[in-house]
Design a protein around this motif. Structure first.
Motif, PDB file in Angstrom:
ATOM      1  N   THR A  45      -6.527  11.960  10.616  1.00  0.00           N
ATOM      2  CA  THR A  45      -5.717  10.726   9.964  1.00  0.00           C
ATOM      3  C   THR A  45      -5.426   9.734  11.076  1.00  0.00           C
ATOM      4  OG1 THR A  45      -3.649  12.245  10.900  1.00  0.00           O
ATOM      5  CG2 THR A  45      -4.154  12.573   8.424  1.00  0.00           C
ATOM      6  N   GLY A 105      -5.391   3.781   3.159  1.00  0.00           N
ATOM      7  CA  GLY A 105      -4.084   3.751   2.063  1.00  0.00           C
ATOM      8  C   GLY A 105      -4.900   4.028   0.550  1.00  0.00           C
ATOM      9  N   ASP A 106      -3.977   4.148  -0.329  1.00  0.00           N
ATOM     10  CA  ASP A 106      -4.493   4.959  -1.785  1.00  0.00           C
ATOM     11  C   ASP A 106      -5.220   3.800  -2.255  1.00  0.00           C
ATOM     12  OD1 ASP A 106      -3.049   7.191  -1.043  1.00  0.00           O
ATOM     13  OD2 ASP A 106      -1.162   6.405  -2.021  1.00  0.00           O
ATOM     14  N   ARG A 107      -4.845   2.426  -2.105  1.00  0.00           N
ATOM     15  CA  ARG A 107      -5.790   1.407  -2.862  1.00  0.00           C
ATOM     16  C   ARG A 107      -6.876   1.003  -2.322  1.00  0.00           C
ATOM     17  NH1 ARG A 107      -1.176  -3.124  -5.150  1.00  0.00           N
ATOM     18  NH2 ARG A 107      -0.112  -2.124  -3.181  1.00  0.00           N
ATOM     19  N   LEU A 136      -8.592   3.042  -0.484  1.00  0.00           N
ATOM     20  CA  LEU A 136      -9.592   4.143  -0.717  1.00  0.00           C
ATOM     21  C   LEU A 136     -10.435   3.617  -2.023  1.00  0.00           C
ATOM     22  CD1 LEU A 136      -7.549   7.332  -0.129  1.00  0.00           C
ATOM     23  CD2 LEU A 136      -9.944   6.770   0.846  1.00  0.00           C
ATOM     24  N   ARG A 178      -6.228   5.426   9.290  1.00  0.00           N
ATOM     25  CA  ARG A 178      -5.429   5.589   7.943  1.00  0.00           C
ATOM     26  C   ARG A 178      -5.903   4.701   6.898  1.00  0.00           C
ATOM     27  NH1 ARG A 178      -0.652   7.734   8.237  1.00  0.00           N
ATOM     28  NH2 ARG A 178       0.481   6.477   6.546  1.00  0.00           N
ATOM     29  N   GLU A 196       0.911  -1.198  -0.124  1.00  0.00           N
ATOM     30  CA  GLU A 196      -0.116   0.068  -0.119  1.00  0.00           C
ATOM     31  C   GLU A 196       0.830   1.182   0.086  1.00  0.00           C
ATOM     32  OE1 GLU A 196      -2.577   1.436  -0.740  1.00  0.00           O
ATOM     33  OE2 GLU A 196      -4.025   0.513   0.347  1.00  0.00           O
ATOM     34  N   THR A 197       0.364   2.217  -0.425  1.00  0.00           N
ATOM     35  CA  THR A 197       1.004   3.588  -0.556  1.00  0.00           C
ATOM     36  C   THR A 197       0.043   4.480   0.080  1.00  0.00           C
ATOM     37  OG1 THR A 197       0.175   4.136  -2.730  1.00  0.00           O
ATOM     38  CG2 THR A 197       2.321   3.334  -2.744  1.00  0.00           C
ATOM     39  N   TRP A 198       0.666   5.532   0.907  1.00  0.00           N
ATOM     40  CA  TRP A 198      -0.098   6.835   1.461  1.00  0.00           C
ATOM     41  C   TRP A 198      -0.116   8.145   1.388  1.00  0.00           C
ATOM     42  CZ3 TRP A 198      -2.483   3.591   5.143  1.00  0.00           C
ATOM     43  CH2 TRP A 198      -2.167   2.422   5.207  1.00  0.00           C
ATOM     44  N   ASN A 199      -0.109   8.205  -0.234  1.00  0.00           N
ATOM     45  CA  ASN A 199      -0.110   9.671  -0.735  1.00  0.00           C
ATOM     46  C   ASN A 199      -1.398  10.508  -0.337  1.00  0.00           C
ATOM     47  OD1 ASN A 199       2.475   9.393  -2.318  1.00  0.00           O
ATOM     48  ND2 ASN A 199       1.154   8.004  -3.523  1.00  0.00           N
ATOM     49  N   PHE A 200      -2.370   9.842  -0.145  1.00  0.00           N
ATOM     50  CA  PHE A 200      -3.510  10.498   0.103  1.00  0.00           C
ATOM     51  C   PHE A 200      -3.682  10.981   1.664  1.00  0.00           C
ATOM     52  CE2 PHE A 200      -7.777  10.140   2.425  1.00  0.00           C
ATOM     53  CZ  PHE A 200      -8.687  11.251   1.741  1.00  0.00           C
TER      54      PHE A 200
END
Length: 320
Positions: free
Chosen positions: A91, A96-98, A100, A94, A76-80
């Motif tokens: 926040t 994750g981008d995917r 979401l 949490r 997972e990535t956490w840019n959002f």
């Protein structure tokens, strides 16, 4: 001559339940496994419907789950979340981008008027899951944690407060008017399950909400299929989650026996078999004194092989 019943029903909460469900799914043909999942943990966050136990199960069965955490998506990535933090947004939970994408798609489906069961079935199909996954109800049920700090919505207790408040009890908003999943209930009443496995999920906040949907636990009790409970407590510890802490604060013995007594007291006559870990073998006579048969097996699921081994122990248990 009627064909023998082959379907298994599993009741699951989050990470621990999902692990055993993966073992069961690995041992059974897709059409032979139905899974009824807790939705009491569900809540709305940042305007999105978050269904933690459903998503943990779907990600686990589809091979997407983070292997270390047991929840969320691998890689997972956490840019959002990083961008949200710069804006001063919330926040503490949490996303994750995917991950979401799942919540956003579900939000759109709900706006279109689709029911929870249909949404879950669509997600499972898209993820290539062959087992049938059902929410415990299409109606909203929300777990409230009663604590020394007052009443807290479950995710605020579990994630935001990291289980720090001392619990005094639990209630489930909307439970009295919630309708059980009709497909599962009908299959139970028609004798369509060979066995029911209650996975090693927290008995108070993962399994109790499912059983307390009107009509569910009595249908399980009255069904021909044996009900098999796998203890979430091993050697006085919860393998995952706050079950041991909750039991201690409720003055319940933090043992597999304490779990068995909870089920027998709250749902008399429900449990036929109680599966305990080899480390708790000395508790077997006291559990059997409750009128429940005990199966001793390795219940700590460190990898897929352990999950499958425990699943085979459960699948070997038949009606008495």
């Amino acid at each position: 001559m009627a064909e023998p019943v082959s379907k298994t029903l599993a009741l699951s909460g989050g990470v621990g339940g999902a692990k055993l469900c993966l073992g069961l799914a690995s041992e059974l043909a897709g059409p032979d496994l139905d899974i009824l999942v807790n939705t009491g943990d569900d809540f709305e966050h940042l305007g999105l419907p978050i269904w933690p136990d459903i998503d943990t199960l779907l990600y686990t069965l589809s091979g997407r789950a983070n292997q270390v955490q047991g929840w969320g998506i691998e890689g997972e990535t956490w840019n959002f979340m990083e961008a949200l933090e710069t804006l001063g947004g919330e926040t503490w939970f949490r996303l994750g981008d995917r991950d979401l994408a799942t919540h956003t798609w579900r939000s759109q489906a709900l706006r279109e008027g689709r029911h929870a069961s249909d949404i879950v079935a669509s997600l499972a199909s898209t993820m290539g899951i062959e087992a049938a996954v059902y929410p415990m109800s299409d109606d909203p049920v929300r777990t409230q944690v009663h604590s020394d700090e007052g009443d807290l919505p479950f995710q605020h207790y579990f994630v935001r407060r990291q289980c720090e408040p001392e619990v005094t009890g639990f209630s489930f908003e909307g439970i009295t008017s919630a309708r059980p999943n009709q497909t599962v209930l009908r299959t139970l009443q028609q004798g369509g399950y060979r066995r029911v496995v209650i996975c090693p999920s927290n008995p108070y906040v993962s399994i109790d909400p499912i059983l307390q949907v009107p009509g569910v636990w009595t249908a399980l009790r009255d069904a021909v299929a044996p009900v098999i409970v796998v203890s979430p407590i091993v050697a006085g510890l919860a393998i995952k989650g706050p079950a041991a802490k909750m039991m201690s604060e409720l003055a319940v013995p933090v043992t597999a026996l304490g779990v068995a007594e909870h089920y027998q007291r709250r749902y008399p006559g429900l449990v036929d078999y109680f599966v305990i870990d080899e480390s708790d073998a000395t508790l077997a006579p006291e559990i059997e004194a409750l009128g429940i048969r005990v199966e001793i097996a390795p219940t700590i699921m460190k990898d897929l092989q352990h999950k499958m081994t425990l699943a085979r122990h459960c699948l070997a248990l038949e009606a008495m």
